[in-house]
Write a protein that holds these residues in place. Structure first.
Motif, PDB file in Angstrom:
ATOM      1  N   VAL A  91       5.529  -5.153 -38.711  1.00 20.43           N
ATOM      2  CA  VAL A  91       5.396  -5.842 -39.981  1.00 20.43           C
ATOM      3  C   VAL A  91       6.318  -7.065 -40.079  1.00 20.43           C
ATOM      4  O   VAL A  91       5.944  -8.087 -40.670  1.00 20.43           O
ATOM      5  CB  VAL A  91       5.639  -4.872 -41.157  1.00 20.43           C
ATOM      6  N   VAL A  92       7.504  -7.015 -39.499  1.00 21.16           N
ATOM      7  CA  VAL A  92       8.400  -8.173 -39.555  1.00 21.16           C
ATOM      8  C   VAL A  92       7.830  -9.317 -38.722  1.00 21.16           C
ATOM      9  O   VAL A  92       7.872 -10.485 -39.126  1.00 21.16           O
ATOM     10  CB  VAL A  92       9.818  -7.799 -39.077  1.00 21.16           C
ATOM     11  N   LYS A  93       7.250  -8.971 -37.563  1.00 23.77           N
ATOM     12  CA  LYS A  93       6.624 -10.006 -36.737  1.00 23.77           C
ATOM     13  C   LYS A  93       5.437 -10.625 -37.472  1.00 23.77           C
ATOM     14  O   LYS A  93       5.174 -11.825 -37.355  1.00 23.77           O
ATOM     15  CB  LYS A  93       6.192  -9.413 -35.398  1.00 23.77           C
ATOM     16  N   GLN A  94       4.717  -9.799 -38.231  1.00 24.47           N
ATOM     17  CA  GLN A  94       3.613 -10.312 -39.036  1.00 24.47           C
ATOM     18  C   GLN A  94       4.127 -11.298 -40.080  1.00 24.47           C
ATOM     19  O   GLN A  94       3.517 -12.341 -40.321  1.00 24.47           O
ATOM     20  CB  GLN A  94       2.881  -9.152 -39.723  1.00 24.47           C
ATOM     21  N   ALA A  95       5.261 -10.967 -40.683  1.00 27.91           N
ATOM     22  CA  ALA A  95       5.867 -11.869 -41.665  1.00 27.91           C
ATOM     23  C   ALA A  95       6.307 -13.174 -41.005  1.00 27.91           C
ATOM     24  O   ALA A  95       6.145 -14.260 -41.591  1.00 27.91           O
ATOM     25  CB  ALA A  95       7.060 -11.187 -42.327  1.00 27.91           C
ATOM     26  N   LEU A  96       6.839 -13.093 -39.790  1.00 28.33           N
ATOM     27  CA  LEU A  96       7.298 -14.296 -39.083  1.00 28.33           C
ATOM     28  C   LEU A  96       6.147 -15.255 -38.795  1.00 28.33           C
ATOM     29  O   LEU A  96       6.339 -16.479 -38.737  1.00 28.33           O
ATOM     30  CB  LEU A  96       8.010 -13.908 -37.789  1.00 28.33           C
ATOM     31  N   GLU A  97       4.946 -14.709 -38.636  1.00 23.97           N
ATOM     32  CA  GLU A  97       3.779 -15.561 -38.394  1.00 23.97           C
ATOM     33  C   GLU A  97       3.449 -16.435 -39.604  1.00 23.97           C
ATOM     34  O   GLU A  97       2.739 -17.436 -39.477  1.00 23.97           O
ATOM     35  CB  GLU A  97       2.571 -14.688 -38.034  1.00 23.97           C
ATOM     36  N   MET A  98       3.996 -16.077 -40.762  1.00 20.39           N
ATOM     37  CA  MET A  98       3.772 -16.857 -41.980  1.00 20.39           C
ATOM     38  C   MET A  98       4.770 -18.019 -42.091  1.00 20.39           C
ATOM     39  O   MET A  98       4.775 -18.741 -43.081  1.00 20.39           O
ATOM     40  CB  MET A  98       3.870 -15.936 -43.200  1.00 20.39           C
ATOM     41  N   LYS A  99       5.639 -18.154 -41.071  1.00 17.92           N
ATOM     42  CA  LYS A  99       6.614 -19.257 -40.995  1.00 17.92           C
ATOM     43  C   LYS A  99       7.518 -19.315 -42.238  1.00 17.92           C
ATOM     44  O   LYS A  99       7.665 -20.362 -42.886  1.00 17.92           O
ATOM     45  CB  LYS A  99       5.908 -20.604 -40.822  1.00 17.92           C
ATOM     46  N   PRO A 100       8.175 -18.211 -42.564  1.00 14.34           N
ATOM     47  CA  PRO A 100       9.035 -18.217 -43.751  1.00 14.34           C
ATOM     48  C   PRO A 100      10.431 -18.773 -43.441  1.00 14.34           C
ATOM     49  O   PRO A 100      10.845 -18.858 -42.277  1.00 14.34           O
ATOM     50  CB  PRO A 100       9.127 -16.729 -44.093  1.00 14.34           C
ATOM     51  N   HIS A 101      11.150 -19.114 -44.498  1.00 10.73           N
ATOM     52  CA  HIS A 101      12.563 -19.483 -44.361  1.00 10.73           C
ATOM     53  C   HIS A 101      13.451 -18.240 -44.452  1.00 10.73           C
ATOM     54  O   HIS A 101      14.617 -18.282 -44.044  1.00 10.73           O
ATOM     55  CB  HIS A 101      12.956 -20.467 -45.459  1.00 10.73           C
ATOM     56  N   GLY A 102      12.901 -17.156 -45.013  1.00 11.90           N
ATOM     57  CA  GLY A 102      13.653 -15.914 -45.148  1.00 11.90           C
ATOM     58  C   GLY A 102      12.715 -14.753 -45.415  1.00 11.90           C
ATOM     59  O   GLY A 102      11.552 -14.946 -45.797  1.00 11.90           O
ATOM     60  N   ILE A 103      13.217 -13.545 -45.209  1.00 11.12           N
ATOM     61  CA  ILE A 103      12.410 -12.328 -45.377  1.00 11.12           C
ATOM     62  C   ILE A 103      13.213 -11.306 -46.182  1.00 11.12           C
ATOM     63  O   ILE A 103      14.423 -11.160 -45.995  1.00 11.12           O
ATOM     64  CB  ILE A 103      12.029 -11.719 -44.010  1.00 11.12           C
ATOM     65  N   VAL A 104      12.520 -10.596 -47.073  1.00 17.52           N
ATOM     66  CA  VAL A 104      13.089  -9.445 -47.774  1.00 17.52           C
ATOM     67  C   VAL A 104      12.404  -8.195 -47.244  1.00 17.52           C
ATOM     68  O   VAL A 104      11.171  -8.142 -47.154  1.00 17.52           O
ATOM     69  CB  VAL A 104      12.882  -9.539 -49.299  1.00 17.52           C
ATOM     70  N   LEU A 105      13.192  -7.193 -46.891  1.00 14.87           N
ATOM     71  CA  LEU A 105      12.675  -5.907 -46.423  1.00 14.87           C
ATOM     72  C   LEU A 105      12.909  -4.914 -47.554  1.00 14.87           C
ATOM     73  O   LEU A 105      14.030  -4.438 -47.752  1.00 14.87           O
ATOM     74  CB  LEU A 105      13.424  -5.502 -45.151  1.00 14.87           C
ATOM     75  N   ALA A 106      11.873  -4.623 -48.346  1.00 12.26           N
ATOM     76  CA  ALA A 106      12.016  -3.838 -49.570  1.00 12.26           C
ATOM     77  C   ALA A 106      11.482  -2.414 -49.400  1.00 12.26           C
ATOM     78  O   ALA A 106      10.274  -2.212 -49.300  1.00 12.26           O
ATOM     79  CB  ALA A 106      11.304  -4.526 -50.727  1.00 12.26           C
ATOM     80  N   GLY A 107      12.385  -1.458 -49.374  1.00 11.90           N
ATOM     81  CA  GLY A 107      11.988  -0.063 -49.221  1.00 11.90           C
ATOM     82  C   GLY A 107      11.559   0.295 -47.823  1.00 11.90           C
ATOM     83  O   GLY A 107      11.057   1.400 -47.580  1.00 11.90           O
ATOM     84  N   VAL A 108      11.743  -0.602 -46.886  1.00 14.88           N
ATOM     85  CA  VAL A 108      11.368  -0.386 -45.481  1.00 14.88           C
ATOM     86  C   VAL A 108      12.628  -0.077 -44.693  1.00 14.88           C
ATOM     87  O   VAL A 108      13.615  -0.822 -44.768  1.00 14.88           O
ATOM     88  CB  VAL A 108      10.679  -1.636 -44.890  1.00 14.88           C
ATOM     89  N   ASP A 109      12.621   0.998 -43.936  1.00 19.52           N
ATOM     90  CA  ASP A 109      13.785   1.397 -43.156  1.00 19.52           C
ATOM     91  C   ASP A 109      14.061   0.364 -42.061  1.00 19.52           C
ATOM     92  O   ASP A 109      13.247   0.168 -41.156  1.00 19.52           O
ATOM     93  CB  ASP A 109      13.535   2.777 -42.538  1.00 19.52           C
ATOM     94  N   ALA A 110      15.208  -0.296 -42.147  1.00 16.63           N
ATOM     95  CA  ALA A 110      15.550  -1.330 -41.170  1.00 16.63           C
ATOM     96  C   ALA A 110      15.589  -0.768 -39.749  1.00 16.63           C
ATOM     97  O   ALA A 110      15.234  -1.461 -38.791  1.00 16.63           O
ATOM     98  CB  ALA A 110      16.900  -1.954 -41.525  1.00 16.63           C
ATOM     99  N   ALA A 111      15.985   0.503 -39.608  1.00 12.16           N
ATOM    100  CA  ALA A 111      16.081   1.106 -38.276  1.00 12.16           C
ATOM    101  C   ALA A 111      14.720   1.241 -37.607  1.00 12.16           C
ATOM    102  O   ALA A 111      14.633   1.356 -36.382  1.00 12.16           O
ATOM    103  CB  ALA A 111      16.759   2.472 -38.376  1.00 12.16           C
ATOM    104  N   SER A 112      13.645   1.227 -38.405  1.00 10.05           N
ATOM    105  CA  SER A 112      12.295   1.345 -37.832  1.00 10.05           C
ATOM    106  C   SER A 112      11.737  -0.014 -37.412  1.00 10.05           C
ATOM    107  O   SER A 112      10.641  -0.086 -36.861  1.00 10.05           O
ATOM    108  CB  SER A 112      11.345   1.993 -38.850  1.00 10.05           C
ATOM    109  N   GLN A 113      12.479  -1.071 -37.671  1.00  4.76           N
ATOM    110  CA  GLN A 113      11.975  -2.430 -37.439  1.00  4.76           C
ATOM    111  C   GLN A 113      12.857  -3.215 -36.468  1.00  4.76           C
ATOM    112  O   GLN A 113      12.981  -4.435 -36.562  1.00  4.76           O
ATOM    113  CB  GLN A 113      11.894  -3.176 -38.773  1.00  4.76           C
ATOM    114  N   THR A 114      13.469  -2.520 -35.521  1.00  4.25           N
ATOM    115  CA  THR A 114      14.440  -3.149 -34.626  1.00  4.25           C
ATOM    116  C   THR A 114      13.862  -4.349 -33.877  1.00  4.25           C
ATOM    117  O   THR A 114      14.472  -5.426 -33.825  1.00  4.25           O
ATOM    118  CB  THR A 114      14.971  -2.120 -33.609  1.00  4.25           C
ATOM    119  N   LYS A 115      12.679  -4.195 -33.296  1.00  3.09           N
ATOM    120  CA  LYS A 115      12.087  -5.288 -32.522  1.00  3.09           C
ATOM    121  C   LYS A 115      11.778  -6.488 -33.412  1.00  3.09           C
ATOM    122  O   LYS A 115      12.025  -7.637 -33.042  1.00  3.09           O
ATOM    123  CB  LYS A 115      10.814  -4.803 -31.821  1.00  3.09           C
ATOM    124  N   GLY A 116      11.236  -6.234 -34.583  1.00  6.11           N
ATOM    125  CA  GLY A 116      10.912  -7.317 -35.494  1.00  6.11           C
ATOM    126  C   GLY A 116      12.162  -8.037 -35.982  1.00  6.11           C
ATOM    127  O   GLY A 116      12.186  -9.266 -36.079  1.00  6.11           O
TER     128      GLY A 116
END
Length: 350
Positions: A91-116
């Motif tokens: 999901v973080v990689k999906q967000a990066l495809e939107m070319k953002p300046h920043g990302i909020v991870l809301a209610g998502v376990d950061a430990a599950s998103q290491t690669k992103g």
């Protein structure tokens, strides 16, 4: 342990519980957050990754962040996982495809998103969390994590229940262990209740929010059959469980129990309405969702300005019928009367 010693221990526990409940219930009028920071950068695109936008807390923070962004040129774009974020790492990689300046991870376990999160760091896109860990402040992969300590919130909810407990109190705890944050809450609820001699924990029900609406009627029916009138109280990690109990088909099942409910999270508009009516739900440990939304924007601005996180943790609060008219309660929301909007604007626009 003698009967006298047990009674003394019980009295000491209840005295401490009442003191903590009173402190959490007090008016939140003093600003104890940051008073300086970088000027707000303009025209930024932020992707708001939500574990589940149907959750009142997540949606409230999103709304608060959009309020803070009004007139700044910031775009706050939602990306809703519908409860499935922690089951995949893309999901973080999906967000990066939107070319953002920043990302909020809301209610998502950061430990599950290491690669992103690693990919975000390589792309130099800062990520801030909201309930992305049970720890506040900097955690691996995040510039900072904005959260109320789940153990503190859980303890206040449990102590409020314990303070009115009698020898006939039977408690069911509702949780969602697919979320580490909520799992931490329910563990702390049970731990606190075990110190209460008048409290009997009947069961802990693990009911993931993403599946809860379908399964809830059968779960409630089973609890009523197993425990009957012994079931008197509910302590849940989130107001959503009381939203589901506040339905005609569920009300029929629990009508004879006269349940009293306390939530260790969110403080949704529907929770405020139930507390005001005085039936089913008698308390909630609400989070200052608007304030958290403003803080997320401030923390992202700090990250993009190469400034350290603010280190701010909003005060813990308990809303009951006795204090519901204060701190935003007239609008069915916990909105601290500490003038946080003006405080942030004072240095954002300098």
């Amino acid at each position: 342990m003698t009967g006298a010693q047990a009674q003394q221990n019980s009295m000491q526990f209840l005295s401490a519980a009442n003191a903590k409940v009173a402190k959490a219930s007090a008016l939140k009028s003093k600003w104890d957050g940051p008073t300086s920071g970088p000027q707000l950068q303009k025209d930024k695109k932020i992707v708001f990754i939500a574990h589940d936008m149907s959750d009142a807390g997540t949606y409230g923070v999103f709304t608060g962040m959009r309020e803070a962004a009004n007139g700044t040129g910031w775009q706050i774009l939602p990306l809703d996982c519908r409860g499935q974020c922690n089951q995949g790492a893309g999901v973080v990689k999906q967000a990066l495809e939107m070319k953002p300046h920043g990302i909020v991870l809301a209610g998502v376990d950061a430990a599950s998103q290491t690669k992103g999160l690693t990919a975000a760091a390589e792309a130099k896109v800062p990520v801030v969390g909201w309930h992305a860990s049970f720890k506040s402040g900097a955690v691996p992969g995040l510039f900072t994590n904005v959260t109320t300590d789940p153990k503190d919130a859980a303890q206040i909810a449990a102590l409020f229940g314990a303070a009115e407990a009698s020898n006939k109190t039977g408690i069911v705890v509702f949780t969602d262990t697919s979320s580490p944050y909520m799992a931490t809450k329910s563990g702390a609820i049970v731990e606190a209740l075990r110190q209460c001699e008048a409290c009997r924990i009947l069961s802990t029900e693990d009911l993931p929010l993403a599946e809860s609406r379908k399964k809830f009627p059968s779960v409630i029916e089973g609890l009523v059959k197993r425990h009957g009138s012994k079931w008197t109280h509910v302590i849940a990690v989130n107001d959503v469980y009381f939203d589901m109990m506040d339905k005609p088909e569920i009300e029929k099942l629990i009508a004879a129990n006269n349940l009293r409910g306390i939530s260790a999270g969110d403080g949704s508009a529907t929770a405020y309405k139930r507390i005001r009516k005085g039936d089913l739900q008698i308390g909630s440990v609400p989070e200052p969702l608007n304030l958290h939304g403003w803080q997320l924007m401030d923390e992202l601005n700090r990250a993009m300005s190469k400034v350290a996180p603010s280190g701010y943790n909003a005060p813990l609060h308990l809303v009951t019928l006795q204090n519901i008219t204060y701190d935003g309660g007239s609008k069915d929301v916990f909105d601290p009367s500490n003038d946080f909007r003006a405080k942030y604007l004072s240095y954002w626009g300098k």
